[in-house]
Design an enzyme around this catalytic site. Structure first.
Site, PDB file in Angstrom:
ATOM      1  N   LEU A   1      13.499  -1.254  -4.836  1.00  0.00           N
ATOM      2  CA  LEU A   1      13.383   0.162  -5.163  1.00  0.00           C
ATOM      3  C   LEU A   1      13.523   1.003  -3.897  1.00  0.00           C
ATOM      4  O   LEU A   1      14.016   2.120  -3.921  1.00  0.00           O
ATOM      5  CB  LEU A   1      12.020   0.447  -5.808  1.00  0.00           C
ATOM      6  CG  LEU A   1      11.737  -0.254  -7.136  1.00  0.00           C
ATOM      7  CD1 LEU A   1      10.265  -0.128  -7.495  1.00  0.00           C
ATOM      8  CD2 LEU A   1      12.607   0.341  -8.227  1.00  0.00           C
ATOM      9  N   GLY A   2      13.038   0.440  -2.799  1.00  0.00           N
ATOM     10  CA  GLY A   2      13.130   1.106  -1.512  1.00  0.00           C
ATOM     11  C   GLY A   2      12.922   0.101  -0.394  1.00  0.00           C
ATOM     12  O   GLY A   2      12.110  -0.818  -0.535  1.00  0.00           O
TER      13      GLY A   2
ATOM     14  N   ALA B   1      12.055  -0.146   3.704  1.00  0.00           N
ATOM     15  CA  ALA B   1      11.572   0.591   4.870  1.00  0.00           C
ATOM     16  C   ALA B   1      11.708  -0.287   6.108  1.00  0.00           C
ATOM     17  O   ALA B   1      12.224  -1.403   6.052  1.00  0.00           O
ATOM     18  CB  ALA B   1      10.126   1.017   4.652  1.00  0.00           C
TER      19      ALA B   1
ATOM     20  N   LEU C   1       9.444  -1.836   7.891  1.00  0.00           N
ATOM     21  CA  LEU C   1       8.584  -3.012   7.969  1.00  0.00           C
ATOM     22  C   LEU C   1       8.535  -3.813   6.677  1.00  0.00           C
ATOM     23  O   LEU C   1       8.107  -4.964   6.685  1.00  0.00           O
ATOM     24  CB  LEU C   1       7.152  -2.585   8.340  1.00  0.00           C
ATOM     25  CG  LEU C   1       6.993  -1.728   9.600  1.00  0.00           C
ATOM     26  CD1 LEU C   1       5.527  -1.379   9.823  1.00  0.00           C
ATOM     27  CD2 LEU C   1       7.563  -2.437  10.819  1.00  0.00           C
ATOM     28  N   ALA C   2       8.946  -3.207   5.564  1.00  0.00           N
ATOM     29  CA  ALA C   2       8.796  -3.876   4.267  1.00  0.00           C
ATOM     30  C   ALA C   2       9.776  -3.294   3.259  1.00  0.00           C
ATOM     31  O   ALA C   2      10.472  -2.317   3.550  1.00  0.00           O
ATOM     32  CB  ALA C   2       7.364  -3.708   3.768  1.00  0.00           C
ATOM     33  N   GLN C   3       9.808  -3.911   2.079  1.00  0.00           N
ATOM     34  CA  GLN C   3      10.590  -3.356   0.977  1.00  0.00           C
ATOM     35  C   GLN C   3       9.793  -3.530  -0.314  1.00  0.00           C
ATOM     36  O   GLN C   3       8.894  -4.366  -0.396  1.00  0.00           O
ATOM     37  CB  GLN C   3      11.955  -4.020   0.880  1.00  0.00           C
ATOM     38  CG  GLN C   3      11.945  -5.509   0.631  1.00  0.00           C
ATOM     39  CD  GLN C   3      13.320  -6.121   0.869  1.00  0.00           C
ATOM     40  OE1 GLN C   3      13.979  -5.846   1.863  1.00  0.00           O
ATOM     41  NE2 GLN C   3      13.742  -6.977  -0.061  1.00  0.00           N
ATOM     42  N   VAL C   4      10.129  -2.708  -1.318  1.00  0.00           N
ATOM     43  CA  VAL C   4       9.360  -2.665  -2.564  1.00  0.00           C
ATOM     44  C   VAL C   4      10.266  -3.036  -3.735  1.00  0.00           C
ATOM     45  O   VAL C   4      11.389  -2.531  -3.850  1.00  0.00           O
ATOM     46  CB  VAL C   4       8.742  -1.269  -2.792  1.00  0.00           C
ATOM     47  CG1 VAL C   4       7.954  -1.240  -4.102  1.00  0.00           C
ATOM     48  CG2 VAL C   4       7.842  -0.886  -1.624  1.00  0.00           C
TER      49      VAL C   4
ATOM     50  N   ASP D   1       2.472   9.885   6.857  1.00  0.00           N
ATOM     51  CA  ASP D   1       3.889   9.573   6.646  1.00  0.00           C
ATOM     52  C   ASP D   1       4.400  10.192   5.347  1.00  0.00           C
ATOM     53  O   ASP D   1       4.925   9.491   4.475  1.00  0.00           O
ATOM     54  CB  ASP D   1       4.078   8.048   6.623  1.00  0.00           C
ATOM     55  CG  ASP D   1       5.501   7.640   6.971  1.00  0.00           C
ATOM     56  OD1 ASP D   1       6.276   8.503   7.413  1.00  0.00           O
ATOM     57  OD2 ASP D   1       5.843   6.454   6.796  1.00  0.00           O
TER      58      ASP D   1
END
Length: 511
Positions: free
Chosen positions: A142-143, A145, A147-150, A296
């Site tokens: 879905l997104g 970033a 450091l991570a992804q969702v 953020d």
């Protein structure tokens, strides 16, 4: 013997090379994972940028029109090189680049506009290792970033969840990346003594370990949800602790449009001005009253929607990894400063700016904080809207006063740095919605300041009479602000009626 040794060395080299190509081809090996590659790339980029600044501007008269045009070109070239470095080294580099890209009114526009793309160009990782935990798991994030992804997924009990997964190797590389940045910033300081950017490294060193701990993010989410539970327009997704770890966080899945998407709001009949007011109330409460601030708020982390059950407009707050906890003294001084700025008390603007570390640069500090010109600060930031000319002037000054800005950022309390970033991100949202610097937003800020200062005064006094006096004074000042807001609304309605009457007179209806 020598021939045998040479033959053995040749076969060994071929075997290693073949193994390397095989591993690389099967994605087991990524050149970006080698420290030497990452360090070499960062050192080379820093050297090229430094050389460009040292040589390109040397022969041009400082401050001339030619100098300003050439400096803008050097800024743009350097920003693009820095952006390429962040995309190549990923992880911590993208995170720091995003931080720089958010400082709209503190860094030259060439840098902020170029680095903003890092919010949408974060890397993606394979999720094969955790997919078996779910009935269904969407491979496309879905997104993604820094450091991570969702991902969207469905649990075996039927619940639809959002799964935030940390990129592999980010944890292992982060400490080395920060050390590398520290060395490079120190090296640049030797070439350009007037620039102080160690504050950026210090912030990354302090905040990155917290952001990499997803259990800490979950605790932050629950804390802010409890803290702002009286705002019925705020939605913080629920955390599913039983399946969460330091590297994987499971949350309630919530859909919505990004807070700067006016088209989405129009399609879903969401009032832009209402969203702007709610956002201002929420952040004023965090900063001035509670001293616990979500730092953020870029559009991907703030969604808007119509609640499926009630049809009421909601703001959905995501990504709770980065929070700033304000000390009580800082929070109170900051309250006093904003009260002084809102009500044009220039004596106290100087006093509280200096208490917050601005020193003789307090006019620059006030301009950085409000993103207004010094002339507008003196006239009253709530008296006149921001014009395109003033906005352009502020952005140009970010380039002209970069040494002073970097000096100021190195002297203010560390808490102020994330507040600056948060302010600029919120201003970007307001600019996209067309609601920037409205009188209503300043009055909401003033209400929170009054409540926060009164609560502190009641806390430190033992006299019942004095506490009653403070409460009555607070009630009077809040009533006065309500009255002032009512007068402004009546004036606005009267102006609308006058304009309507004038248009009817100038353009009579044709029959």
């Amino acid at each position: 013997m020598a021939r045998r040794a040479l033959k053995l060395a040749s076969w060994t080299s071929m075997a290693l090379a073949a193994s390397g190509f095989y591993l690389y081809g099967n994605k087991y090996l990524d050149p970006n994972d080698f420290g030497a590659v990452r360090v070499g790339r960062a050192v080379a980029t820093t050297a090229v940028i430094s050389y460009d600044y040292l040589t390109s501007l040397r022969s041009v008269p400082y401050g001339s029109e030619e100098y300003l045009q050439l400096r803008s070109k050097v800024h743009l070239r350097s920003a693009r090189r820095l952006c390429e470095l962040c995309c190549a080294n990923r992880g911590t580099f993208i995170k720091v680049g995003q931080h720089l890209g958010a400082l709209d009114y503190l860094l030259p526009e060439e840098y902020t506009s170029t680095l903003k793309v890092l919010h949408s160009q974060a890397p993606q990782s394979s999720m094969q290792e955790i997919q078996d935990l779910f009935v269904s798991f969407d491979d496309t994030p879905l997104g993604a970033a820094s450091l991570a992804q969702v991902h969207k997924a469905v649990l075996h009990d039927g619940r639809t969840v959002a799964v935030k997964v940390q990129h592999p190797k980010v944890q292992a590389q982060s400490s080395k990346d920060i050390l590398l940045m520290e060395v490079l910033v120190l090296a640049v300081k030797q070439l350009f003594p007037e620039f102080e950017f160690m504050w950026l490294v210090d912030e990354a060193k302090k905040n990155l370990p917290l952001e990499l701990d997803f259990l800490n993010e979950g605790r932050n989410a629950e804390k802010v949800a409890q803290m702002l539970k009286h705002f019925d327009f705020l939605k913080v997704p629920r955390i599913y602790w039983e399946l969460s770890t330091k590297r994987v966080l499971l949350m309630e899945f919530v859909e919505g449009g990004q807070v700067n998407d006016r088209d989405y709001m129009e399609r879903n009949q969401i009032d832009v001005n209402e969203i702007s007011r709610h956002l201002g109330k929420m952040y004023s409460e965090m900063i001035f009253v509670n001293g616990f601030v979500h730092c953020d708020p870029h559009p991907g982390n703030v969604l808007v929607r119509k609640c499926p059950g009630t049809g009421k407009t909601e703001i959905v707050l995501l990504d709770h990894g980065l929070y700033q906890v304000l000390t009580e003294q800082f929070r109170l001084d900051y309250c006093h400063l904003w009260q002084s700025l809102i009500w044009t008390d220039m004596k106290n603007v100087k006093k509280y700016s200096q208490r917050l570390g601005a020193g003789d640069l307090y006019p620059l500090f006030a301009c950085m904080l409000t993103a207004r010109s010094w002339d507008s600060v003196n006239r009253g930031i709530g008296q006149t809207p921001v014009t395109a000319t003033e906005d352009s002037e502020i952005r140009n000054n970010a380039a002209n006063y970069l040494p002073q800005i970097s000096q100021l950022l190195s002297h203010v309390p560390r808490q102020m740095l994330l507040i600056f970033k948060t302010n600029d991100l919120l201003r970007g949202i307001e600019a996209a919605l067309g609601t920037r610097a409205s009188a209503s937003s300043f009055l909401n800020m003033s209400r929170c300041c009054i409540r926060a200062l009164a609560a502190h005064q009641r806390k430190i006094t033992r006299s019942f009479f004095r506490r009653t006096q403070i409460s009555l004074s607070q009630a009077f000042h809040l009533w006065w602000i309500d009255l002032h807001e009512l007068v402004l609304r009546v004036k606005g309605l009267r102006l609308v009626s006058w304009v309507t009457a004038l248009l009817c007179w100038l353009l009579p209806a044709s029959y």
